[in-house]
Design an enzyme around this catalytic site. Structure first.
Site, mmCIF file in Angstrom:
data_model
loop_
_atom_site.group_PDB
_atom_site.id
_atom_site.type_symbol
_atom_site.label_atom_id
_atom_site.label_comp_id
_atom_site.label_asym_id
_atom_site.label_seq_id
_atom_site.Cartn_x
_atom_site.Cartn_y
_atom_site.Cartn_z
ATOM 1 N N TYR A 53 0.843 -1.195 0.000
ATOM 2 C CA TYR A 53 0.000 0.000 0.000
ATOM 3 C C TYR A 53 0.882 1.250 0.000
ATOM 4 C CZ TYR A 53 -4.156 -2.817 1.123
ATOM 5 O OH TYR A 53 -5.190 -3.722 1.091
ATOM 6 N N PRO A 212 -16.523 -3.145 -0.100
ATOM 7 C CA PRO A 212 -17.947 -3.325 0.214
ATOM 8 C C PRO A 212 -18.872 -2.451 -0.631
ATOM 9 C CG PRO A 212 -16.863 -2.070 1.933
ATOM 10 C CD PRO A 212 -15.780 -2.601 1.041
ATOM 11 N N LEU A 213 -18.329 -1.378 -1.228
ATOM 12 C CA LEU A 213 -19.149 -0.494 -2.056
ATOM 13 C C LEU A 213 -18.864 -0.681 -3.545
ATOM 14 C CD1 LEU A 213 -19.071 2.852 -0.028
ATOM 15 C CD2 LEU A 213 -20.505 0.832 0.284
ATOM 16 N N GLY A 216 -17.406 2.277 -5.154
ATOM 17 C CA GLY A 216 -18.302 3.425 -5.127
ATOM 18 C C GLY A 216 -19.616 3.203 -5.844
ATOM 19 N N LEU A 217 -19.742 2.079 -6.554
ATOM 20 C CA LEU A 217 -20.964 1.797 -7.312
ATOM 21 C C LEU A 217 -22.188 1.726 -6.402
ATOM 22 C CD1 LEU A 217 -21.324 1.197 -10.407
ATOM 23 C CD2 LEU A 217 -21.551 -1.204 -9.767
ATOM 24 N N GLY A 220 -24.242 5.420 -3.709
ATOM 25 C CA GLY A 220 -25.076 6.537 -4.131
ATOM 26 C C GLY A 220 -24.524 7.250 -5.348
#
Length: 323
Positions: A53, A212-213, A216-217, A220
């Site tokens: 990272y 988990p998103l 970003g999809l 919202g």
């Protein structure tokens, strides 16, 4: 904060895991330190990082940011269940990546130095290494455990049969083996339900979902586009175009329930059997606060069924595709 055990181990971790991938490249060191302090203030004790990272800023840059945060004292290290990972190359010379005994030894010592600590709670294989025998991997990990440098081992991006292979090899050595698996898992990407999740539950391996998103999809994205807060281009634009009907239905349902879409997506993961703690990778304090609010969302069977209608999942193999 809610807590649970990491898999079958006795290790207690928060049900939200703080991901640090953005620390350095997208989030300044000062803001990263503030986010980590805030995570502790909210009861999050489970932090995840990796030796690669922050590579755009130099090898191990994110681990160094965390190490300097630990060095401030105040119980920061003692209150943190620290997870890091190895696999990808850290240089151009042979044996600077993957899971050979040599690289495990060198990569572990390098991470300990960057993190300014003498042990790592959870040392994870960032990918399966098909070229290194499990006896070699487990022998190297056993040595590190005996030296007190790591306490537990985990995997990431493993298939179900890789988990079985790893645990069978560990059992032959009378060794604990894996206590966790870190996989991509969210409402839109559910392939792990076929074999990874059943295998993890069978072996008592805690599942730590990343993304988990779905980039970003599920956060919202259509609303943000309408409000001018997000510009869609490249792969993001393609992903929205290919899934617009589902995303619209999902955001409408989130509005119906009175929840933010991103918080609903994390809450859904927290309702899935075998999931220990979704990883939230905040760029800002607002992102962290949003992830924490997901813990307060309770979904009934009707709501869970509606989410399955919008984003159909999988039954365990082979029943999903056979009898």
């Amino acid at each position: 904060m809610e807590f649970t055990h990491l898999g079958r181990s006795g290790l207690t971790v928060s049900r939200i895991c703080l991901g640090t991938m953005n620390f350095g490249p997208l989030t300044s060191e000062a803001d990263s330190h503030s986010i980590m302090d805030s995570a502790h203030d909210h009861g999050i004790n489970f932090f995840d990082t990796a030796n690669r990272y922050g590579m755009s800023l130099g090898p191990g840059a994110t681990e160094q940011i965390i190490g300097r945060w630990f060095a401030q004292g105040g119980g920061r290290r003692e209150r943190t269940v620290l997870a890091t990972k190895l696999f990808g190359p850290m240089g151009d010379w042979p044996n600077e990546g993957r899971l050979s005994a040599l690289n495990i030894r060198r990569a572990l010592d390098a991470s300990l130095a960057r993190l300014q600590t003498d042990y790592i709670d959870l040392y994870q294989f960032h990918h399966v290494d098909r070229d290194t025998p499990w006896d070699e991997i487990w022998q190297a990990i056993e040595v590190a455990v005996n030296q007190g440098k790591i306490l537990y081992a985990g995997s990431s991006n493993f298939a179900g049969w890789h988990l079985a292979q790893a645990q069978a090899a560990a059992a032959e050595r009378h060794f604990t083996g894996l206590v966790s698996e870190q996989s991509i898992y969210n409402l839109a990407t559910r392939a792990v339900e076929l074999e990874v999740l059943p295998a993890a539950r069978h072996y008592g391996i805690g599942v730590i979902p990343w993304s988990p998103l779905q980039g970003g999809l599920l956060g919202g994205v259509l609303r943000k586009e309408r409000e001018g807060r997000r510009r869609l281009e490249g792969r993001s634009a393609d992903a929205v175009a290919n899934n617009r009907a589902q995303i619209e239905a999902y955001e409408d349902f989130a509005d119906e329930l009175g929840h933010e879409p991103g918080e609903l997506a994390i809450a859904w993961l927290l309702h899935q059997p075998g999931v220990t703690a979704p990883i939230i990778g905040p760029r800002t304090q607002e992102h962290l606060d949003s992830g924490i609010r997901a813990l307060d969302i309770r979904l009934d069977e009707k709501a869970l069924a509606r989410l399955d209608e919008i984003f159909p999942g999988y039954r365990s193999a082979p029943e999903h595709y056979a009898w």
